[in-house]
Design an enzyme around this catalytic site. Structure first.
Site, PDB file in Angstrom:
ATOM      1  N   SER A 206      35.520  40.117  41.285  1.00 33.29           N
ATOM      2  CA  SER A 206      36.614  39.418  42.075  1.00 33.29           C
ATOM      3  C   SER A 206      36.201  38.446  42.991  1.00 33.29           C
ATOM      4  O   SER A 206      35.655  37.431  42.541  1.00 33.29           O
ATOM      5  CB  SER A 206      37.414  40.534  42.712  1.00 33.29           C
ATOM      6  OG  SER A 206      38.588  40.114  42.910  1.00 33.29           O
ATOM      7  N   GLU A 326      43.364  42.702  33.637  1.00 32.02           N
ATOM      8  CA  GLU A 326      43.160  42.304  35.106  1.00 32.02           C
ATOM      9  C   GLU A 326      44.627  42.590  35.588  1.00 32.02           C
ATOM     10  O   GLU A 326      44.726  43.108  36.850  1.00 32.02           O
ATOM     11  CB  GLU A 326      42.722  41.017  35.243  1.00 32.02           C
ATOM     12  CG  GLU A 326      41.344  40.580  34.512  1.00 32.02           C
ATOM     13  CD  GLU A 326      40.191  41.246  35.295  1.00 32.02           C
ATOM     14  OE1 GLU A 326      40.365  41.682  36.347  1.00 32.02           O
ATOM     15  OE2 GLU A 326      38.778  40.930  34.750  1.00 32.02           O
ATOM     16  N   HIS A 425      42.024  45.237  36.891  1.00 33.06           N
ATOM     17  CA  HIS A 425      41.185  44.557  37.678  1.00 33.06           C
ATOM     18  C   HIS A 425      40.352  45.697  38.360  1.00 33.06           C
ATOM     19  O   HIS A 425      40.874  46.659  38.687  1.00 33.06           O
ATOM     20  CB  HIS A 425      41.919  43.753  38.504  1.00 33.06           C
ATOM     21  CG  HIS A 425      40.848  42.839  39.386  1.00 33.06           C
ATOM     22  ND1 HIS A 425      40.355  41.838  39.051  1.00 33.06           N
ATOM     23  CD2 HIS A 425      40.882  42.975  40.737  1.00 33.06           C
ATOM     24  CE1 HIS A 425      39.642  41.058  40.010  1.00 33.06           C
ATOM     25  NE2 HIS A 425      39.888  41.787  41.006  1.00 33.06           N
TER      26      HIS A 425
END
Length: 505
Positions: A206, A326, A425
């Site tokens: 991320s 995600e 995610h």
């Protein structure tokens, strides 16, 4: 999860198990004492730069003040000022708070048995939208890497207003400067822990993945890393005018100028409160003011995608990938996905310049999906997957070694159908660290996540760090993607390429 105050700047010691023994190492700044347990030695909360407060607040990282007496390195170091995750996402993602000022610290895990040959090193940069996160999270425990012959280092850095403000008289990207200082520390010190400073792989997820991309795009990248892994990391940074919006809003909220003197008037917790008010609960997919890496600075002269597509760090092998879904972390637990209507999807399409035919392609591939799912999939591809493919294609054209993966295993957490987290995610982190029993991994993946998948992913990451090859075909014109689905984890050629093509200018 909060850690109650202990002896500054460290938190509670990690409980020792039977058979653990103290272990001492002397680094350039002084002696430290860690602990050896089950064949792995760990050293926690080791400062790599001075505390960035007082006269050093909003300055580039400064050298550590040396010490003479042995420093306790058995407990997590202080964490950067930050707010906790809140709401439904806060039930999934933990926040660890360890008080103290020496927040520029790192953790080291290394095999207790020293090898005659220096070991490969992996340096982990945590994510959290440049606002959240720390190396004190249990999910980032490096034991499995050390077990498999890798020295694992995890890094804390300044977050939010302390690390990524855009102020008139302050260097940009202080948090990124912290990361570079940590990598310099690794070059200087990691041999004392059995690591090879000439064989360093930097990896992150991320915002940590975005940081890896920015560091990879730095002109001196090859001096601090040999390989890079980018997990779900946006590849674009922002110009000063755009990335500075949140600093201007924060200054306005507090009634102070956007200068070093103005922001130093406000204690760190005051800045955290102000940034939360002006961010208004936005996230990377739903938008709103947020922190980003800023271009046109010595640390980030170009956006990472532009720099790397143009041939930057062509000699550094890269492993890069995303999760399949995600968007589900941001849109499903919050209920946003269910509230998005066809009209809102239409408005978003116009805003982002997505053609009607592209939307039809996504709908055709997901015949039962509602508008929120379609919008989430499109947003994910625009933010992550399309730039990833552009980067991999450019590197292949330049003769650079690149491998692409996709994490496709679907977590059942959250209920059935629409409520499941799926391949959201951050879902892959517990698998990469081979630590599925960590509290964070259990919250995300449930108590019965497949160990075989964790073994496959972890082994691939270790193989890449050791030999520069994760074990499948390099990226080329056939677009091979290792798809970690927990079934056969096969290489798929050009998955959903019609969607990628529909969104590619």
């Amino acid at each position: 999860m909060n850690i109650d105050p202990g002896l500054e700047p460290t938190g509670e010691p990690i409980p020792a198990r039977d058979g653990s023994t103290p272990v001492a190492v002397t680094i350039g700044s002084g002696p430290i004492t860690g602990v050896t347990e089950a064949g792995v030695s760990r050293f926690l909360g080791v400062p790599y730069a001075a505390a960035p407060f007082g006269d050093d607040r909003f300055r580039l990282p400064q050298p550590v003040v040396p010490w003479e007496d042995a420093r306790d390195a058995t407990r997590p170091g202080a964490t950067a000022p930050q707010p906790p995750y809140t709401g439904a996402v806060g039930e999934l993602l933990a926040t660890v708070t360890v008080p103290g000022n020496e927040i520029l610290n790192l953790n080291v895990w290394t095999p207790a048995e020293r090898s005659d040959t220096p070991l490969p090193v992996m340096v982990w940069i945590h994510g959290g939208s440049l606002v959240h996160g720390s190396n004190a999270l249990d999910s980032y425990d490096g034991t499995a890497f050390a077990r498999d012959g890798v020295v694992l280092v995890s890094v804390n850095y300044r977050l939010g207003s302390e690390g990524f403000s855009v102020l008139d008289d302050v260097p940009l990207n202080l948090g990124l400067a912290d990361q570079l200082a940590a990598l310099t520390w690794v070059q200087d010190e990691i041999a004392r822990f059995g690591g090879d400073p000439d064989n360093v792989t930097v990896f992150g997820e991320s915002a940590g993945g975005a940081s890896v991309a920015a560091l990879l795009a730095h002109p001196d990248a090859s001096s601090v890393m040999r390989r890079a892994i980018i997990q779900s990391g946006p590849l674009r940074s922002e110009p000063r005018e755009r990335s500075g919006r949140i600093s201007k809003l924060t200054g306005k909220d507090l009634g102070v100028p956007t200068t070093r003197a103005g922001f130093r008037r406000v204690p760190p917790e005051g800045l955290v409160g102000a940034q939360e008010r002006v961010m208004g609960g936005g996230n990377p997919l739903t938008g709103g003011p947020g922190f980003s890496i800023t271009t046109s600075s010595p640390l980030a002269p170009l956006s990472p995608l532009d720099a790397l597509v143009s041939g930057g760090s062509a000699d550094i092998p890269v492993l890069i990938g995303t999760t399949t879904e995600e968007h589900r972390l941001f849109l499903v637990p919050t209920g946003i996905a269910r509230r998005i209507t066809r009209l809102q999807l239409f408005a978003a399409r116009l805003r982002f310049g997505v053609s009607a035919s592209a939307v039809r392609t996504f709908r055709r591939n997901r015949p039962k999906a509602k508008s929120g799912e379609i919008l989430g999939a499109i947003a994910t591809d625009i933010l992550l997957r399309v730039p990833l493919n552009q980067l991999a294609d450019a590197r292949a054209d330049n003769g650079s070694d690149t491998w692409v993966y996709e994490f496709a295993w679907r977590s059942p957490v959250g209920g059935d159908g629409e409520g499941e987290l799926g391949a959201a995610h951050a879902m892959e982190i517990g698998f990469v660290f081979d630590h599925l029993d960590s509290p964070e991994a259990v919250r995300m993946a449930g108590p019965s996540a497949p160990q075989s998948l964790a073994t496959a992913m972890h082994d691939a990451w270790v193989a890449f760090a050791k030999a520069g090859d994760p074990g499948w075909q390099r990226w080329d014109a056939t677009r091979p993607v290792r798809t970690f689905d927990g079934v056969d984890d096969a290489v798929v050629l050009a998955p959903r390429d019609d969607e990628r093509a529909a969104l590619t200018p």
